[in-house]
Design a protein around this motif. Structure first.
Motif, PDB file in Angstrom:
ATOM      1  N   ALA A  68      12.860  -6.907  -1.452  1.00  0.00           N
ATOM      2  CA  ALA A  68      14.214  -6.714  -1.976  1.00  0.00           C
ATOM      3  C   ALA A  68      14.551  -5.250  -2.235  1.00  0.00           C
ATOM      4  O   ALA A  68      15.717  -4.910  -2.435  1.00  0.00           O
ATOM      5  N   VAL A  69      13.535  -4.388  -2.215  1.00  0.00           N
ATOM      6  CA  VAL A  69      13.774  -2.975  -2.529  1.00  0.00           C
ATOM      7  C   VAL A  69      13.361  -2.055  -1.380  1.00  0.00           C
ATOM      8  O   VAL A  69      13.223  -0.848  -1.568  1.00  0.00           O
ATOM      9  N   GLY A  70      13.152  -2.647  -0.206  1.00  0.00           N
ATOM     10  CA  GLY A  70      12.722  -1.835   0.930  1.00  0.00           C
ATOM     11  C   GLY A  70      11.305  -1.336   0.794  1.00  0.00           C
ATOM     12  O   GLY A  70      10.952  -0.287   1.326  1.00  0.00           O
ATOM     13  N   GLY A  71      10.465  -2.093   0.090  1.00  0.00           N
ATOM     14  CA  GLY A  71       9.093  -1.675  -0.174  1.00  0.00           C
ATOM     15  C   GLY A  71       8.139  -1.994   0.958  1.00  0.00           C
ATOM     16  O   GLY A  71       8.458  -2.739   1.885  1.00  0.00           O
ATOM     17  N   ALA A  72       6.960  -1.426   0.880  1.00  0.00           N
ATOM     18  CA  ALA A  72       5.894  -1.625   1.856  1.00  0.00           C
ATOM     19  C   ALA A  72       4.592  -1.882   1.112  1.00  0.00           C
ATOM     20  O   ALA A  72       4.524  -1.729  -0.112  1.00  0.00           O
ATOM     21  N   LEU A  73       3.566  -2.254   1.859  1.00  0.00           N
ATOM     22  CA  LEU A  73       2.235  -2.454   1.287  1.00  0.00           C
ATOM     23  C   LEU A  73       1.263  -1.473   1.940  1.00  0.00           C
ATOM     24  O   LEU A  73       1.332  -1.234   3.141  1.00  0.00           O
ATOM     25  N   PRO A 119       6.562  -3.997   5.861  1.00  0.00           N
ATOM     26  CA  PRO A 119       5.740  -3.013   6.554  1.00  0.00           C
ATOM     27  C   PRO A 119       4.392  -2.919   5.848  1.00  0.00           C
ATOM     28  O   PRO A 119       4.332  -2.854   4.621  1.00  0.00           O
ATOM     29  N   VAL A 120       3.312  -2.955   6.627  1.00  0.00           N
ATOM     30  CA  VAL A 120       1.968  -2.917   6.054  1.00  0.00           C
ATOM     31  C   VAL A 120       1.185  -1.794   6.717  1.00  0.00           C
ATOM     32  O   VAL A 120       1.085  -1.731   7.938  1.00  0.00           O
ATOM     33  N   GLN A 121       0.648  -0.925   5.891  1.00  0.00           N
ATOM     34  CA  GLN A 121      -0.271   0.123   6.331  1.00  0.00           C
ATOM     35  C   GLN A 121      -1.631  -0.218   5.746  1.00  0.00           C
ATOM     36  O   GLN A 121      -1.724  -0.968   4.776  1.00  0.00           O
ATOM     37  N   GLN A 122      -2.691   0.357   6.320  1.00  0.00           N
ATOM     38  CA  GLN A 122      -4.009   0.067   5.767  1.00  0.00           C
ATOM     39  C   GLN A 122      -4.970   1.209   5.988  1.00  0.00           C
ATOM     40  O   GLN A 122      -4.777   2.049   6.874  1.00  0.00           O
ATOM     41  N   GLY A 123      -5.992   1.214   5.149  1.00  0.00           N
ATOM     42  CA  GLY A 123      -7.082   2.158   5.315  1.00  0.00           C
ATOM     43  C   GLY A 123      -7.995   1.672   6.424  1.00  0.00           C
ATOM     44  O   GLY A 123      -7.633   0.796   7.204  1.00  0.00           O
ATOM     45  N   VAL A 124      -9.202   2.229   6.493  1.00  0.00           N
ATOM     46  CA  VAL A 124     -10.191   1.843   7.492  1.00  0.00           C
ATOM     47  C   VAL A 124     -11.368   1.201   6.776  1.00  0.00           C
ATOM     48  O   VAL A 124     -11.983   1.823   5.900  1.00  0.00           O
TER      49      VAL A 124
END
Length: 148
Positions: A68-73, A119-124
């Motif tokens: 709802a706020v244009g957030g990502a993970l 949208p989801v970003q991640q480490g390794v």
């Protein structure tokens, strides 16, 4: 499976001096996989994290999910979340799942988060990572799949 979730204004993962992943407004999820965790834990925890209503609505009440706020993970695996400090001063990591079993469960968690449309970003997985963040609030929560 345990997630330490922080509402952030910005978060980034740096590996070997280079930014690998970063988000602006959203949730930083530090993810720990314990022995005995299963795919159901990953599915449950991902739904909880992706739908977590910790962003303020027009009345200033924490009532909105990241979508709802244009957030990502930003998801960062962290076996130390499964550590125990019950005995002595050196943590025991006996409860952490072995990497060959933890990695597929962490990947399932990320895949489930992506299904939410965020949208989801991640480490390794298993990398030496530096995580930087601006905790917004601060808002920090621990979600454990064993408590469902």
């Amino acid at each position: 499976m345990t997630a330490l979730v922080q509402r952030v204004a910005h978060a980034a993962v740096t590996i070997d001096g280079s930014v690998h992943a970063e988000i602006e407004k959203g949730l930083l999820v530090l993810l720990g996989v314990r022995k005995g965790d299963a795919e159901e834990d990953a599915v449950y925890l991902a739904a909880k994290c992706a739908g977590l209503r910790v962003f303020e609505d027009e009345n200033g009440k924490m009532n909105l999910p990241p979508s709802a706020v244009g957030g990502a993970l930003l998801v960062v695996t962290n076996f130390t979340l499964c550590g125990s400090c019950a005995k002595g001063r050196r943590p025991s990591f006996d409860n952490a799942e072995r990497p060959e079993r933890a990695k597929p469960l962490a990947e399932r968690f990320v895949a489930e988060c992506e299904k939410s449309g965020l949208p989801v970003q991640q480490g390794v997985f298993g990398a030496d990572m530096q995580v930087s963040l601006v905790n917004d609030g601060p808002v920090t929560l621990i979600i454990d799949s064993a408590e469902r």
